[in-house]
Design a protein around this motif. Structure first.
Motif, short mmCIF file in Angstrom:
data_model
loop_
_atom_site.label_atom_id
_atom_site.label_comp_id
_atom_site.label_asym_id
_atom_site.label_seq_id
_atom_site.Cartn_x
_atom_site.Cartn_y
_atom_site.Cartn_z
N ALA A 144 0.81 -1.23 0.00
CA ALA A 144 0.00 0.00 0.00
C ALA A 144 0.84 1.27 0.00
CB ALA A 144 -0.94 0.00 1.20
N SER A 145 2.11 1.17 -0.36
CA SER A 145 2.97 2.36 -0.33
C SER A 145 2.91 3.17 -1.61
CB SER A 145 4.43 1.95 -0.06
OG SER A 145 4.91 1.09 -1.08
N ARG A 146 2.31 2.63 -2.67
CA ARG A 146 2.25 3.36 -3.94
C ARG A 146 1.20 2.72 -4.84
NH1 ARG A 146 7.09 0.50 -3.76
NH2 ARG A 146 7.33 -1.16 -5.30
N GLY A 147 0.93 3.40 -5.93
CA GLY A 147 0.10 2.85 -7.00
C GLY A 147 -1.29 2.43 -6.57
N ILE A 148 -1.72 1.28 -7.09
CA ILE A 148 -3.07 0.78 -6.82
C ILE A 148 -3.26 0.53 -5.33
CG2 ILE A 148 -4.63 -1.17 -7.19
CD1 ILE A 148 -3.54 -1.36 -10.05
N GLY A 149 -2.26 -0.03 -4.67
CA GLY A 149 -2.38 -0.31 -3.24
C GLY A 149 -2.59 0.95 -2.42
N GLN A 150 -1.85 1.99 -2.76
CA GLN A 150 -2.02 3.27 -2.05
C GLN A 150 -3.42 3.83 -2.27
OE1 GLN A 150 0.24 6.85 -3.41
NE2 GLN A 150 1.11 6.78 -1.35
N ALA A 151 -3.91 3.74 -3.51
CA ALA A 151 -5.26 4.22 -3.81
C ALA A 151 -6.31 3.42 -3.06
CB ALA A 151 -5.51 4.16 -5.31
N ILE A 152 -6.12 2.11 -2.95
CA ILE A 152 -7.06 1.27 -2.20
C ILE A 152 -7.08 1.67 -0.74
CG2 ILE A 152 -7.49 -1.08 -1.38
CD1 ILE A 152 -6.30 -2.07 -4.08
N ALA A 153 -5.90 1.84 -0.16
CA ALA A 153 -5.82 2.18 1.26
C ALA A 153 -6.51 3.51 1.55
CB ALA A 153 -4.36 2.24 1.70
N THR A 154 -6.24 4.52 0.73
CA THR A 154 -6.84 5.84 0.98
C THR A 154 -8.34 5.83 0.74
OG1 THR A 154 -6.23 6.57 -1.26
CG2 THR A 154 -4.70 7.09 0.52
N ARG A 155 -8.81 5.05 -0.26
CA ARG A 155 -10.25 4.97 -0.53
C ARG A 155 -10.98 4.26 0.61
NH1 ARG A 155 -9.96 8.10 -4.64
NH2 ARG A 155 -11.21 7.77 -6.50
N THR A 178 9.59 -2.35 1.04
CA THR A 178 10.83 -1.57 1.10
C THR A 178 10.60 -0.06 1.07
OG1 THR A 178 11.06 -1.71 -1.32
CG2 THR A 178 12.17 -3.41 -0.01
N ASP A 179 9.45 0.37 0.56
CA ASP A 179 9.20 1.80 0.36
C ASP A 179 8.60 2.44 1.61
OD1 ASP A 179 8.78 4.32 -0.62
OD2 ASP A 179 7.32 3.72 -2.16
N LYS A 180 9.45 2.68 2.61
CA LYS A 180 8.98 3.28 3.86
C LYS A 180 8.43 4.67 3.64
CE LYS A 180 10.42 4.41 8.57
NZ LYS A 180 11.53 4.38 9.56
N ASP A 181 9.09 5.46 2.79
CA ASP A 181 8.62 6.82 2.53
C ASP A 181 7.23 6.80 1.91
OD1 ASP A 181 10.97 7.83 3.53
OD2 ASP A 181 11.88 8.20 1.58
N ALA A 187 4.95 4.41 2.24
CA ALA A 187 3.99 3.99 3.25
C ALA A 187 3.68 5.13 4.20
CB ALA A 187 4.54 2.79 4.02
N THR A 188 4.71 5.88 4.59
CA THR A 188 4.50 7.04 5.46
C THR A 188 3.60 8.06 4.78
OG1 THR A 188 6.65 6.72 6.52
CG2 THR A 188 5.66 8.90 6.70
N ALA A 189 3.81 8.26 3.48
CA ALA A 189 2.97 9.21 2.74
C ALA A 189 1.52 8.74 2.70
CB ALA A 189 3.51 9.38 1.32
N THR A 190 1.31 7.42 2.56
CA THR A 190 -0.05 6.89 2.56
C THR A 190 -0.72 7.13 3.90
OG1 THR A 190 0.62 5.14 1.01
CG2 THR A 190 -1.45 4.83 2.17
N VAL A 191 -0.02 6.81 4.98
CA VAL A 191 -0.57 7.02 6.32
C VAL A 191 -0.85 8.50 6.56
CG1 VAL A 191 -0.07 6.88 8.79
CG2 VAL A 191 0.49 4.95 7.30
N PHE A 242 -2.02 2.81 10.27
CA PHE A 242 -0.65 2.61 10.71
C PHE A 242 0.05 1.70 9.71
CE2 PHE A 242 -2.92 -0.83 12.92
CZ PHE A 242 -2.09 -1.94 12.73
N ALA A 243 1.38 1.83 9.63
CA ALA A 243 2.17 1.10 8.64
C ALA A 243 2.87 -0.09 9.29
CB ALA A 243 3.20 2.02 7.99
N VAL A 244 3.02 -1.16 8.50
CA VAL A 244 3.73 -2.36 8.93
C VAL A 244 4.67 -2.79 7.81
CG1 VAL A 244 3.53 -4.79 9.58
CG2 VAL A 244 1.86 -3.14 10.42
#
Length: 254
Positions: free
Chosen positions: A14-25, A39-42, A44-48, A59-61
């Motif tokens: 969920a740190s980018r792309g489709i996963g990030q869009a799913i999480a925010t929706r 690996t993309d902590k930044d 994931a932080t941006a998504t949160v 919260f991120a894991v």
């Protein structure tokens, strides 16, 4: 608008792309979201941060998938964050990218694809089931690669065919708990991961020309389908592969 207030969702990748869009929706519709990243902590932080700025909870894991003890690492973080709360929605979105045609794919690449795209979601579901409330939702991202021949994606398509079969069989098993299990198959979608491919001369025009709705998909197009399947409105849909490709490769466009 689908009301997911009081629900808790896990979205892998969920740190980018489709996963990030799913999480925010999902969060915008009221769910508390566990944002998994490898690996993309930044990212994931941006998504949160985006979820929290909009008034949501997340919260991120971190857990690298496809390696030893990946699921154990993931759920150690999840259970700490949940603090005894149950899980309602599981979205298996994380995936490894196509490794190439059969003439160049190595055993290592092949094994990695299956470890991330098949083994990980299977055992994530296994581990999640005791936490998942009756009436919950399991949704796995597949691909239109399963219904069209693309010789650069043979092994990738095989992994997605496996999770489609997994979704159908688990739907049959878990229905007695009111849990629905479905797969969603995107087509050509504009994401940062796909950017290099889509920028190659003629590729965007080729995909658009093969798509009934005459454009590339956006992550939000897929995310909205996920939110629907996660909602009570989709309570009678299970064991299905939902095509979310805009009609990619339905036939000749004349």
């Amino acid at each position: 608008m689908s009301d997911l207030t009081g629900k808790t969702a896990l979205v892998t990748g969920a740190s980018r792309g489709i996963g990030q869009a799913i999480a925010t929706r999902l969060a915008a519709n009221g769910a508390a979201v566990i944002v998994h990243f490898g690996t993309d902590k930044d990212g994931a932080t941006a998504t949160v941060d985006e979820i929290e700025r909009a008034g949501g909870t997340a919260f991120a894991v971190r857990a690298e998938l496809g390696v030893d003890d990946d699921v154990e690492t993931l759920f150690a973080g999840i259970e700490t964050g949940l603090a005894g709360r149950p899980l309602d929605i599981l979205v298996n979105n994380a995936a490894a990218l196509p490794a190439g045609p059969i003439g160049v794919t190595t055993r290592t690449e092949f094994d990695h694809l299956f470890a991330v795209n098949v083994r990980a979601p299977y055992f994530i579901i296994q581990r999640a089931l005791p936490l998942l409330r009756d009436g919950g939702r399991i949704i796995t991202i597949s691909s239109v690669a399963t219904r069209m021949a693309n010789n650069t994606q043979t092994s990738f398509a095989m992994t997605k065919g496996a999770v489609e079969t997994m979704s159908m069989t688990l739907a049959n098993e878990l229905g007695v708990r009111g849990i629905t299990v479905n797969a969603v198959a995107p087509g050509g979608t504009r994401t940062a991961t796909n950017e290099a491919v889509l920028e190659a001369p003629g590729v965007t025009e080729l995909i658009t020309g093969l798509t009934a709705l005459d454009r590339l998909g956006e992550p939000s197009d897929v995310a909205d389908v996920i939110v629907f399947l996660a909602s009570d409105a989709a309570r009678w849909i299970t064991g299905q592969v939902i095509d979310a490709s805009g009609g990619l490769f339905l036939g000749p466009r004349v």
